[in-house]
Each structure stands twice: as structure tokens, then as C-alpha cells.
Design a protein around this motif. Structure first.
Motif, mmCIF file in Angstrom:
data_model
loop_
_atom_site.group_PDB
_atom_site.id
_atom_site.type_symbol
_atom_site.label_atom_id
_atom_site.label_comp_id
_atom_site.label_asym_id
_atom_site.label_seq_id
_atom_site.Cartn_x
_atom_site.Cartn_y
_atom_site.Cartn_z
ATOM 1 N N ASP A 174 1.989 1.546 -4.832
ATOM 2 C CA ASP A 174 0.512 1.381 -5.068
ATOM 3 C C ASP A 174 0.335 3.112 -5.264
ATOM 4 O O ASP A 174 -0.432 3.651 -4.178
ATOM 5 C CB ASP A 174 -0.174 0.835 -4.196
ATOM 6 C CG ASP A 174 -1.780 0.839 -4.277
ATOM 7 O OD1 ASP A 174 -2.103 0.748 -5.315
ATOM 8 O OD2 ASP A 174 -2.448 1.247 -3.155
ATOM 9 N N LEU A 213 -0.343 -10.520 -2.223
ATOM 10 C CA LEU A 213 -0.759 -9.239 -2.585
ATOM 11 C C LEU A 213 -0.355 -8.711 -3.758
ATOM 12 O O LEU A 213 -1.005 -7.883 -4.717
ATOM 13 C CB LEU A 213 0.013 -8.479 -1.624
ATOM 14 C CG LEU A 213 -0.556 -8.265 0.151
ATOM 15 C CD1 LEU A 213 0.158 -7.521 0.980
ATOM 16 C CD2 LEU A 213 -2.084 -8.112 0.116
ATOM 17 N N VAL A 256 -4.940 -0.674 -4.462
ATOM 18 C CA VAL A 256 -4.805 -1.904 -3.524
ATOM 19 C C VAL A 256 -5.021 -1.618 -1.978
ATOM 20 O O VAL A 256 -5.885 -1.987 -1.156
ATOM 21 C CB VAL A 256 -3.331 -2.325 -3.333
ATOM 22 C CG1 VAL A 256 -2.960 -3.464 -2.419
ATOM 23 C CG2 VAL A 256 -2.897 -3.061 -4.785
ATOM 24 N N THR A 286 0.884 -1.307 0.056
ATOM 25 C CA THR A 286 0.112 0.207 0.068
ATOM 26 C C THR A 286 0.890 1.301 -0.158
ATOM 27 O O THR A 286 0.349 2.338 0.109
ATOM 28 C CB THR A 286 -0.873 0.061 1.295
ATOM 29 O OG1 THR A 286 -0.241 -0.078 2.387
ATOM 30 C CG2 THR A 286 -1.846 -1.277 1.186
ATOM 31 N N ALA A 327 -3.009 -7.194 -6.519
ATOM 32 C CA ALA A 327 -2.709 -5.899 -7.451
ATOM 33 C C ALA A 327 -2.740 -6.169 -8.871
ATOM 34 O O ALA A 327 -3.254 -5.255 -9.566
ATOM 35 C CB ALA A 327 -1.173 -5.326 -7.057
#
Length: 802
Positions: free
Chosen positions: A263, A519, A268, A258, A523
Motif C-alpha cells: 500500500d 483486504l 488502505v 497496510t 484495496a
């Protein structure tokens, strides 16, 4: 197995023949020998075990290599050598139902087809030996075997191991399976971009991911509030918070995913929400001020007073908590039930105060410690099923959205543990009561996420038909399964509804690579247009709009991980006594400690006893262990407020002499008590009313009236305002010298007689008349008579004669 026999050399045929002869001899001479492997499927006796260590690429995109490489290890785990150990890649068609995300990983292998030829990795593999392998196969090919991947999707892949054990025939000895996510099919050749196949993005999935930060209960049981330093049952949490620890990995992955660098658009961050256990925050926050650790066995509930040693995680706790505060200020945070308590068991306890502490009171704890406004209105069930009892508990308070596995109702025709015609569980929101709406998540996806990491978990909400033996799979294979499960709905445009909630278990134990890849996959789906971020507040708001009539759940028949009724009954009894004591406590003005704060850790211990963070098979034993300690502490609290028994006897000088007492409060806060004196007939005790008893000793004089003279025994006890007995009653031995009404009458009579006699004498003297009482007295001496006459003013007769 025909191709295998063609490739064998004459020497191998000869050796096999010798093996068969030897097997016949042993069958005659040693009937108890291990059974031979049966050709086709792995036999009941394990001979070898295959482990997948690496899959490249782990997620296929249009920019990936068009060849899949799988490497791993084959180990002889049997009781005899194995010859001609060969491995081969096999594949199955793309998964078309969520149930197949689990069922394709177990059972028969009829749906799998060869993707390459067998590769001999060892001519002989002795007991305990292992051999590495590396297999490659193209994603698609028109001229040679391949994985037959011609479109985006989730494809099951299998590593097949064949061999010939001593005294056995050639057979399939083991296999290892995993899911291969294909987000886009790369081109057949480097420059042939037109042959690439991209996914359909016209039906994106609205996606929400809960990122858990939780741990099993670590605070030692039976320690009331205000105790400094705090005591932990072990120091494992220090390692988990330190660099490279479990909680550090989870927090670091969320921080990186994040961050503005990774990002920049914040997509995200919008899709993710930190699901935090308030009990973990309470524990870590306490560790920042220093703590001690019990010297007893790790993880065991230790009695207060057990020897301790200083903890080592104060600095790690401070740093981790500061990082979490910083992250919480830029993304969504929502609480888990306190200590991940089982709400179904908590409903059986049937204590509204305890239920509120486990659900609606958790957000305040998160807000206070993290200094944020957490998301309210959702109750998370990432570890267990949503049952009718849990719905009843939630329905007793304010409105909430229950985020739980879609197969929570085992008796509902619309949402069932059995896959429907398309094999996709219904994850549309459903109203369960006027106060509760369910926002389901895919159970097969949740189970795949739970199996990833160092300690694979089989959630108790998972139906047995979807359960697979995850202990056999390697960490790499389980991670591939998790990635495939995450991406399946976004790659299957016909799967409805087009919403998805990813809910890993609270005690998720990921490796750093696992967390990063999961993760990254999240994304990837968002940036490729396959998914759209859906913040948790939007999930709550959408579910709250459901206006259809409520459909109550049926009875839950699942017993895996269920807390026994004896546990819930014991908690009900203990928490009832604790509330009685708490209602009598007041605030200590010196420290500011309130009665509710003083007893709160003991109520929290009861929620920790119902924690779903421990393995299902150990829950009842650990709960009983913790409750034993808590029950002893509650008994000690009641016994700490008592009357000091003098051990001798009192003597009352009069009938109104007060009864002297000494009260002792061993608690850290004042308590309101009533004094109960069981007086015998003839003794009247004045009610002194409510007494605010501060910590320490308090002398007290109780007004009494006694109308007898004798030695008696008086029983004195302390009680709360509601009548609960405190401490041990004291028996006082009292001796009274009072005569009561008889003595009073005699005294009055004697006084009246004395007054009458004195008045008569004075009357006669004032009149100069002799008193009858003086007639029988002798004549006073001469000198005395003259002196008396002079005092009376009468002339002396002798002087007069002179």
C-alpha cells in the motif's frame, strides 16, 4: 427434468422401475420407511450434501479469465444409496438490493437459470461416500449457456445436485449457493479489449473498514488487582497469538495490507481502523509478565485457589503485542466496549461508574498499553443491535457516534428491518438524542462478513427475514458471500447514500486466505476508483454535524442473545457493594497499589459477564457462572477486614482501664474503618474516629470508663466510613473491678477523716499537750521515757536530783 429422462439409458429406466416396485412393496410391508424425495426441490430427508471448495476467479476483473470454474464435493449423508448423481451450474440476475445479498442465498430457486448442462459425477453413490466435481461456465456467450454476466455487479450462482435415491424418484437433492463479485467483465477473447466492460466510477463510495482485534474473556474471575502471576481460565489465547493463530492471522493481514510495499499510497491504511478490545490488551499485557492457567475444564469460571500450571504463551504474547504497537503507530486505532459488553444489558444494571468503564474509560487503556492516541468519539456495535436503552446509557455522558447496524429500530418507518422500495437500508447518519448520533452500516453486509471464516456467526442485530442457514454453506461459499457483500454498494451506483462502513464481529475467526482476500477486495475497490478511503475520524466528524431534531428509538422486542433480568440485577447488587468497599480503600505506599486498582478486575469481571463475544445461547449460563465466583470474592474481601476475637475475657483493673483490641486487614491495600462498640449502660466508650488499617494486624486500645462492677458482654464491629459492615462482629467478655461513684465517695470520706485526725495530733504535739487519743495508753518504760525527754530537750529529773 425432461432433459434428464431423455439422456437415461434403458438400463437406468429398468433400474428405476425396479426401484419403484420395491418402494411399493416396502410401503405395504414397512410403513415407517423414510419418505421418498419429491421432484423439484430438496426433500425433508437429506440424501446428499454438496460442498463448494474453490471458485476461480473469486473476484472477476477485466483481467480475469472469462470462464468461471467451481469445484467441490458431493457426499451421501442419507440412509441409502443414491444413483445418477448429477451437478449443474445455475445463475441469477445481478443483485439490486442489499436485502437480496442474503435472501438470494436461501429459499426457492425460481430465479435461477441453467448456466451449463448437467454433469454426471457418479452413477452410484453409497452411504458415506463422496465424489469430487469441477464445473465450468463462461461468463457470457451468445451461442451456448453461460452465467449471463454482461456488466459489473454481484451475481448469485448455484450448484444444483440431482439424483435418484433408492426407493425414490429423480429429484433435486441439494444445492449450494454463493455470490460472484464481478468488478469488471473481461473480454470475450484475449485480444478483444473493446468487449471488456469496466465499472462506473463516477459515483465512488466513501468507505471505512473496522478491523477487529478481540477475544472472549480469558482472565479468571474473582481475582483482585495486584495478584501475581495472573491466572487464565485456559491457554487458548496462547495458541491464538502464536504464528498461524486467529489473532496472529488478523494482525498479519492488517500488517501486510497496510505495508509500504503493498500500500505505497497509504489508501488502505486510511480506510481501515483497528477496533481493539481493551480487555484483550489487558490480558495479553499481563501474559507478557508470565501467567498460570487453571487446571479445571477449559472455559469454565474457576474459583480462586484452583490448582494451576504455568502458561505457555508469554513469548507469543510479547511478540504479538510489540507488533500491534508498531502497527498502531501508523494507522487508526479505536476501542471496542470493554470485553464487548452488551450496553443494553449494562443500562439495566444502571451503574454510572460501570457504564463509564465500559465506554469512555476504554480509550485510556488502549492509549496506555499501545502508547498511542486512539480515536475517541465513537461507540462500536459490531455484534448487537443499538437499542433505546443503549442510547440512554450513551446519552448520560459525553457526545458520541454510535456505529451500529442500520436496522437497529424495528418500529421506525424510515429505517426498518423490511427493505424499502429499492431494497436498500438507509445508512445515512441519524440523530437519536442530543448526545448520540447513529452512523449505520448495512446489516446484510455485516452478516455476510460475520459468516466468513472458521466459525460463522449470525449477529443478534440481524432480522430473521435476512437470516440464512449458514451452517450448510462451506467456508469458500461464505467467503464469496462476504466479498460480494463488501463490493455490492460500490458496484451499484444507484444505491444511496454513497458511504459504507464495514463492521465485522469482534470475535471474527478468519482463515489466512479469507483475511487476505477480504483486504485485497478492499484495496481493489479503492485502486479501481470505485471507493474513496474515509478515515474513522471523518465519519465521526460528519455525523456530529447532524443538527436535525432527535428521533428517539422505539422499544426493542428482540430477545435473541438478551441477558436475563436476573443477571443484571445480580450485577447491580454486587457492583454497589464493591463501590462501597472501594471508597474505603486507600493507597499502599509500599507497592503503589490503589484501592481502585485493587478492585478494578472485579468490576471488569462484571463487564466480562455481559460479553457478546460468546454464542447467544450460552451467555446467561456463562454470566451466572462468572458472577458466582465474583460474588464469593467480594464476600471474602468484606470478611478479610475484621476484629480478632481473643476467645477469653478481659479484666479491667480500674474504671478507666482501656479496652485492648486487635484488628486484622487481609487485603493488599489499607482501608479506612470505624470501630463500633455496643456498650451496656454504665460504660462510656471514647470514639477513636477513622482508623487507617494497614495490611496485617493492628493492636488498638480503646479508652473507656466503667461505673459498675460486674461481668458484661460487649459487641464490637468494624464498618466502612459509609456504614457497610466488615467482617464478623466480635463479642468480648469483660469483668470490671471498679465500684464507681460509691467507691469514690467512700474513698474521699476516708481521706477526709484521716487528714482530720492527723491534723489534731499534730496540733496537740506542737502545743505540748497530750492527745486524748494517748490517754488510755500505758506508761512507756523508764528508759523509753528518759529517751523521750531528752529528744524533747527536757532535763532528766533523776539527773537534776543528783
Amino acid at each position: 427434468m425432461t432433459a434428464l429422462r431423455v439422456r437415461r439409458t434403458g438400463l437406468v429406466r429398468f433400474a428405476a422401475g425396479i426401484g419403484i416396485v420395491a418402494a411399493l412393496v416396502m410401503a405395504l410391508t414397512a410403513p415407517l420407511a423414510a419418505p421418498r424425495a419429491i421432484a423439484g426441490e430438496p426433500g425433508g430427508t437429506p440424501f446428499v450434501q454438496v460442498r463448494i471448495d474453490q471458485v476461480t476467479p473469486d473476484v472477476v476483473t477485466t483481467s480475469s479469465d472469462s470462464v468461471i470454474t467451481v469445484s467441490g464435493m458431493v457426499t451421501n449423508v442419507g440412509d441409502r444409496p443414491v444413483h445418477e448423481v448429477m451437478v449443474r451450474l445455475e445463475h441469477a440476475a445481478a443483485i439490486e438490493s442489499s436485502a437480496a445479498l442474503r435472501t438470494s442465498l436461501d429459499g426457492d430457486t425460481d430465479q435461477y437459470q441453467p448456466a451449463a448442462e448437467f454433469l454426471t459425477v457418479a452413477p452410484d453413490l453409497d452411504r458415506g461416500q463422496q465424489v469430487a466435481f469441477s464445473l465450468s461456465a463462461p461468463l457470457r456467450s451468445f451461442t451456448k449457456p453461460s452465467l449471463a454476466v454482461d456488466r459489473p455487479g454481484i451475481f448469485p450462482v448455484l450448484v444444483n445436485v440431482n439424483g435418484t435415491p433408492d426407493y425414490g424418484a429423480p429429484a433435486r437433492l441439494d444445492d449450494a449457493r454463493f455470490l460472484l463479485p464481478v468488478v469488471g467483465v473481461p473480454p470475450d477473447e484475449v485480444d478483444d479489449f473493446e468487449s471488456a466492460v469496466v465499472p462506473e466510477t463516477n459515483k465512488p463510495v466513501w468507505i471505512t473498514m473496522l478491523w477487529p482485534l478481540a477475544d472472549r474473556p480469558r482472565l479468571a474471575p474473582g481475582v483482585p488487582g495486584g495478584t501475581i502471576p495472573v491466572r487464565l481460565v485456559d491457554d487458548d489465547l496462547a495458541n491464538s497469538l502464536a504464528t498461524g493463530g486467529r489473532l496472529d492471522i488478523l494482525l498479519s493481514a492488517a500488517e501486510l495490507a497496510t505495508s509500504r510495499e503493498v500500500d505505497p499510497g497509504g489508501t488502505v491504511s486510511q480506510a481501515m481502523c483497528l477496533a481493539v478490545d481493551p480487555d484483550l490488551l489487558v490480558t495479553v499485557n499481563a501474559m507478557t509478565g508470565g501467567y498460570v492457567v487453571s487446571d479445571g475444564p477449559a472455559g469454565a469460571a474457576q474459583l480462586p485457589g484452583t490448582p494451576t500450571h504455568p502458561g505457555t504463551g508469554q513469548a507469543a504474547a510479547t511478540m504479538w503485542l510489540n507488533r500491534l504497537r508498531a502497527l498502531a503507530h501508523r494507522m487508526c486505532v479505536t476501542p471496542l466496549p470493554y470485553a464487548q459488553a452488551d450496553l443494553e444489558a449494562l443500562q439495566r444494571v444502571n451503574d454510572p461508574g460501570l457504564s463509564s468503564s465500559a465506554t469512555h474509560g476504554t480509550a485510556d487503556i488502549v492509549d496506555r498499553i499501545l502508547d498511542v492516541a486512539s480515536v475517541r468519539g465513537a461507540t462500536l456495535f459490531p455484534d448487537g443491535p443499538l437499542t433505546s436503552r443503549a442510547v440512554s446509557l450513551l446519552s448520560a455522558t459525553e457526545d458520541t457516534v454510535a456505529i451500529a447496524a442500520a436496522d437497529f429500530d424495528y418500529h421506525d418507518a424510515r429505517i426498518s428491518s423490511e427493505p424499502d422500495a429499492s431494497g436498500v437500508a438507509d445508512t445515512a447518519p441519524r440523530r437519536l438524542s442530543p448526545q448520540v448520533v447513529a452512523a449505520p452500516f448495512e446489516p446484510a453486509v455485516g452478516a455476510a462478513l460475520a459468516a466468513a471464516g472458521n466459525r460463522p456467526i449470525v449477529p443478534t442485530y440481524l432480522d430473521s427475514k435476512l437470516s440464512v442457514p449458514i451452517a450448510h454453506d462451506s467456508a469458500t461459499a461464505r467467503r464469496q458471500d462476504a466479498l460480494g457483500a463488501m463490493l455490492w454498494r460500490s458496484l451499484e451506483p444507484d444505491a444511496a447514500p454513497r458511504t459504507q462502513i464495514l463492521a465485522p464481529p469482534g470475535s471474527w475467526d478468519l482463515q489466512s486466505d479469507d483475511a487476505q482476500l477480504i483486504l485485497t477486495a478492499l484495496a481493489t475497490t479503492i485502486r479501481s476508483g470505485l471507493a474513496i478511503p474515509r478515515p474513522l475520524p471523518a465519519v465521526i466528524a460528519d455525523a456530529a454535524t447532524r443538527s436535525e431534531p432527535a428521533e428517539p428509538l422505539g422499544a426493542d422486542t428482540s430477545t435473541r442473545g438478551r441477558f436475563d433480568d436476573e443477571i443484571t440485577e445480580e450485577i447491580a447488587g454486587q457492583v454497589g457493594r464493591l463501590w462501597e468497599l472501594t471508597s474505603a480503600l486507600t493507597t499502599d505506599e509500599r507497592t503503589g497499589l490503589t484501592g481502585a486498582q485493587y478492585t478494578a478486575p472485579l468490576r471488569e469481571d462484571m463487564l466480562r459477564a455481559l460479553s457478546q463475544s460468546v454464542p447467544p445461547g450460552t451467555r446467561n449460563g456463562l454470566a451466572e457462572q462468572r458472577l458466582t465466583v465474583v460474588g464469593k470474592t467480594i464476600n471474602d474481601l468484606f470478611g478479610a477486614v475484621t476484629i480478632v476475637n481473643p476467645g477469653g475475657s478481659y479484666t479491667l483493673a480500674t474504671e478507666h482501664s482501656p479496652l485492648p483490641l486487635a484488628l486484622h486487614n487481609g487485603l493488599a491495600v489499607p482501608i479506612r474503618v470505624r470501630l463500633q462498640v455496643d456498650a451496656p449502660p454504665g460504660m462510656t466508650v471514647t470514639d477513636v474516629g477513622l482508623i487507617v488499617l494497614p495490611p496485617g494486624y493492628l493492636p488498638l486500645r480503646v479508652p473507656i470508663e466503667v461505673n459498675f462492677t460486674q461481668r458484661v458482654a460487649i459487641d464490637v464491629s468494624l464498618r466502612t466510613p459509609d456504614g457497610m459492615e466488615l467482617g464478623e462482629p466480635a463479642r468480648l467478655s469483660v469483668h470490671s473491678n471498679a465500684y464507681g461513684k460509691v467507691l469514690f465517695a467512700i474513698t474521699l470520706t476516708a481521706a477526709a477523716v484521716l487528714v482530720a485526725l492527723a491534723g489534731r495530733r499534730l496540733w496537740h504535739r506542737f502545743r505540748g499537750q497530750p492527745d486524748r487519743a494517748d490517754l488510755d495508753r500505758p506508761e512507756p518504760p523508764h528508759t523509753s521515757r528518759h529517751a523521750l525527754q531528752r529528744r524533747r530537750g527536757q532535763p532528766d529529773r533523776e539527773e537534776h536530783r543528783v
